[in-house]
Design an enzyme around this catalytic site. Structure first.
Site, PDB file in Angstrom:
ATOM      1  NE  ARG A  48      19.954  40.260 114.184  1.00  0.00           N
ATOM      2  CZ  ARG A  48      20.729  41.330 114.036  1.00  0.00           C
ATOM      3  NH1 ARG A  48      20.790  42.244 114.992  1.00  0.00           N
ATOM      4  NH2 ARG A  48      21.424  41.506 112.934  1.00  0.00           N
ATOM      5  CG  ASP A  52      12.257  42.319 110.208  1.00  0.00           C
ATOM      6  OD1 ASP A  52      13.235  42.531 110.944  1.00  0.00           O
ATOM      7  OD2 ASP A  52      12.320  42.261 108.966  1.00  0.00           O
ATOM      8  CE1 TYR A 110      12.477  34.658 107.393  1.00  0.00           C
ATOM      9  CE2 TYR A 110      14.458  34.123 106.151  1.00  0.00           C
ATOM     10  CZ  TYR A 110      13.842  34.665 107.266  1.00  0.00           C
ATOM     11  OH  TYR A 110      14.615  35.214 108.264  1.00  0.00           O
ATOM     12  NE  ARG A 113       7.679  42.533 105.494  1.00  0.00           N
ATOM     13  CZ  ARG A 113       7.687  43.449 106.472  1.00  0.00           C
ATOM     14  NH1 ARG A 113       8.541  43.321 107.502  1.00  0.00           N
ATOM     15  NH2 ARG A 113       6.868  44.473 106.438  1.00  0.00           N
TER      16      ARG A 113
END
Length: 254
Positions: free
Chosen positions: A50, A52, A110, A200
């Site tokens: 999911r 962001d 990522y 992040r």
């Protein structure tokens, strides 16, 4: 019932993330609406991750079930004709009935892109964080090594009212830096699963180390303190891309 697996790619810049929300446009809502238009039946999607608001995806894996006869080439072409141009379907396959994009995923990769030049090229401004000036990459690499492994990442998790975790222990499989040219590089972060904004926050903390705002040797203390306010800033969403999802048998394109 056929289990249809899609590999999709999207520019997340104008979306409020994957998940449907009353606050604005989402990837899930757009894809479900177009599938409903094509198949003329309600569609429920499941996604591997999911993402962001503002986060991009190079390869996101989703699935849905349908009783309708389905031509994979035709549905791919129809989806790409009807979807917004910042969402594309790369591949469609019939998956085993038991396939679940989240539960069957072995690891997620990522990539977070950084620009370090004094002036950021305009084609990078929506896809990389502009961090001009010197970054000590050797210190960043040493700090990153200390985040690899199984740890309590409470300090690297932002609070999200709609989501709770039974624990904050996660395993980071790998963090590497890959330089693409003199002024651009990306962090490759791999793990089984991640907390809210964890990637992040890892990137923001490593950038703080590279700029001398945090010490490399403080990483173990930052992990043990479990205090979000002690680590670096949350890196902006636009630099992050869900790049690849790994499964036991791979996901070979048809």
């Amino acid at each position: 019932m056929k289990n249809i697996r899609l590999i999709i790619s999207y520019d997340g810049g104008r979306f409020l993330g994957w998940q449907k929300t009353s606050m604005g446009p989402s990837i899930e809502e757009n894809l479900e609406n177009v599938l409903h238009q094509i198949l003329q039946e309600p569609i429920i999607l499941q996604a591997a991750s999911r993402t962001d608001a503002g986060v991009h995806a190079h390869e996101q894996v989703v699935n849905f079930f349908t009783e309708k006869p389905i031509d994979l080439n035709k549905i791919t072409n129809s989806l790409n004709r009807l979807l917004p141009k910042d969402i594309v379907v790369l591949d469609a396959q019939i998956a085993p009935d038991h396939f679940h994009p989240t539960l069957d995923c072995l690891s997620k990769e990522y990539r977070y892109y950084i620009s370090t030049g004094p002036i950021q090229p305009p084609n990078h401004r929506f896809y990389a964080w502009h961090c001009p000036g010197h970054l000590d990459k050797e210190l960043i690499k040493k700090a990153a090594e200390q985040l690899v492994g199984t740890h309590d990442f409470s300090a690297f998790c932002n609070l999200k009212p709609s989501e709770s975790y039974t624990h904050h222990v996660r395993e980071v499989l790998n963090i590497q830096i890959h330089e693409t040219d003199a002024h651009h590089f990306y962090f490759q972060v791999m793990g089984k699963s991640f907390l809210y904004k964890m990637v992040r926050n890892i990137v923001g903390t490593l950038i703080f180390v590279g700029k001398g705002k945090l010490r490399c040797e403080d990483i173990p203390l930052l992990l043990s303190c479990r205090d979000r306010t002690k680590i670096g800033m949350t890196a902006p969403a636009h630099g992050l891309t869900l790049y690849r999802l790994n499964y036991a048998n791979g996901l070979l394109r048809s």
